[in-house]
Write an enzyme that holds these catalytic residues in place. Structure first.
Site, mmCIF file in Angstrom:
data_model
loop_
_atom_site.group_PDB
_atom_site.id
_atom_site.type_symbol
_atom_site.label_atom_id
_atom_site.label_comp_id
_atom_site.label_asym_id
_atom_site.label_seq_id
_atom_site.Cartn_x
_atom_site.Cartn_y
_atom_site.Cartn_z
ATOM 1 N N ASP A 26 0.862 -1.163 0.000
ATOM 2 C CA ASP A 26 0.000 0.000 0.000
ATOM 3 C C ASP A 26 0.913 1.233 0.000
ATOM 4 O OD1 ASP A 26 -2.377 1.662 0.553
ATOM 5 O OD2 ASP A 26 -1.469 1.880 2.533
ATOM 6 N N ASP A 74 -0.198 5.180 0.978
ATOM 7 C CA ASP A 74 -0.458 6.140 2.056
ATOM 8 C C ASP A 74 -0.572 5.416 3.396
ATOM 9 O OD1 ASP A 74 -0.727 8.619 0.492
ATOM 10 O OD2 ASP A 74 -2.489 7.643 -0.362
#
Length: 213
Positions: free
Chosen positions: A9, A11
């Site tokens: 991922d 953020d």
């Protein structure tokens, strides 16, 4: 190596951008005449696509309202607002080191692809990744389509990859296709939420990842 591919991922996992996302979402709401959401509520939806997150924050919106909010959010995010969003300490070295060790790397993010391409260019990390998927290229997390597309592109199976993320959406996405998953505890969701999706382990510093792998 047990895994050929490590999928990150973005953020809250590699980039410390949570405060900026919260600030931009609240500013966009005010621009559009909507109630300013609580910071905790905004943190909780980070990882989802914006279109999926809006109803959770504001209730049902008409199409024109959602489009205006989307444009306002993107405007605030692209304009300097004083809220820093650096890479987490050690993230750049971790990514570079895994690449040098022979791992294939990918990103599956709730960002739009344009935004992902921009931060990869700004941080200089783009050269390390073999596959990229943004929220506008697939269904939003926790649906596993992003991961399925990455695996198809690289001709790998779920057993050959591991997902690394800071939200329950990241881990649920991997869980849905039987992919191993690792939670990071310094992002948006705490260990209680992350453990609902049976991660292999939880780490509290991205620099622990290579040693664990």
């Amino acid at each position: 190596m047990k895994y050929q591919l490590v999928i990150f991922d973005w953020d809250g996992t590699l980039m410390d951008s949570v405060a900026r996302i919260v600030a931009c979402m609240r500013a966009a709401a005010l621009d559009c005449g909507l109630p300013e959401p609580e910071a905790g509520a905004v943190r909780d939806i980070i990882g989802l696509s914006l279109r999926q997150a809006f109803p959770l924050l504001f209730g049902p919106l008409a199409e024109d309202e959602a489009e205006a909010l989307l444009l306002a959010y993107r405007r605030h995010y692209l304009e300097p607002d004083g809220t820093p969003s650096p890479l987490f300490e050690g993230a750049a070295d971790t990514v570079a080191g895994l690449h040098q060790s022979g791992y294939w790397l990918a990103v599956a993010t709730g960002k739009a692809r344009e935004g992902l391409d921009r931060v990869l260019l700004e941080t200089g990390l783009g050269r390390y990744f073999h596959a990229l998927r943004g929220a506008d290229q697939a269904r939003s997390k926790p649906h596993p389509l992003m991961l399925e597309q990455i695996l198809d592109e690289l001709r790998l199976t779920p057993a050959q990859a591991v997902m690394v993320g800071d939200s329950s959406y990241d881990l649920a996405m991997a869980e849905a296709i039987g992919m191993d998953r690792i939670g990071v505890t310094y992002g948006v969701h705490d260990s209680v939420k992350l453990c609902q999706h049976t991660p292999l382990t939880l780490i509290d510093d991205i620099r622990q990842l290579p040693r664990w792998l």
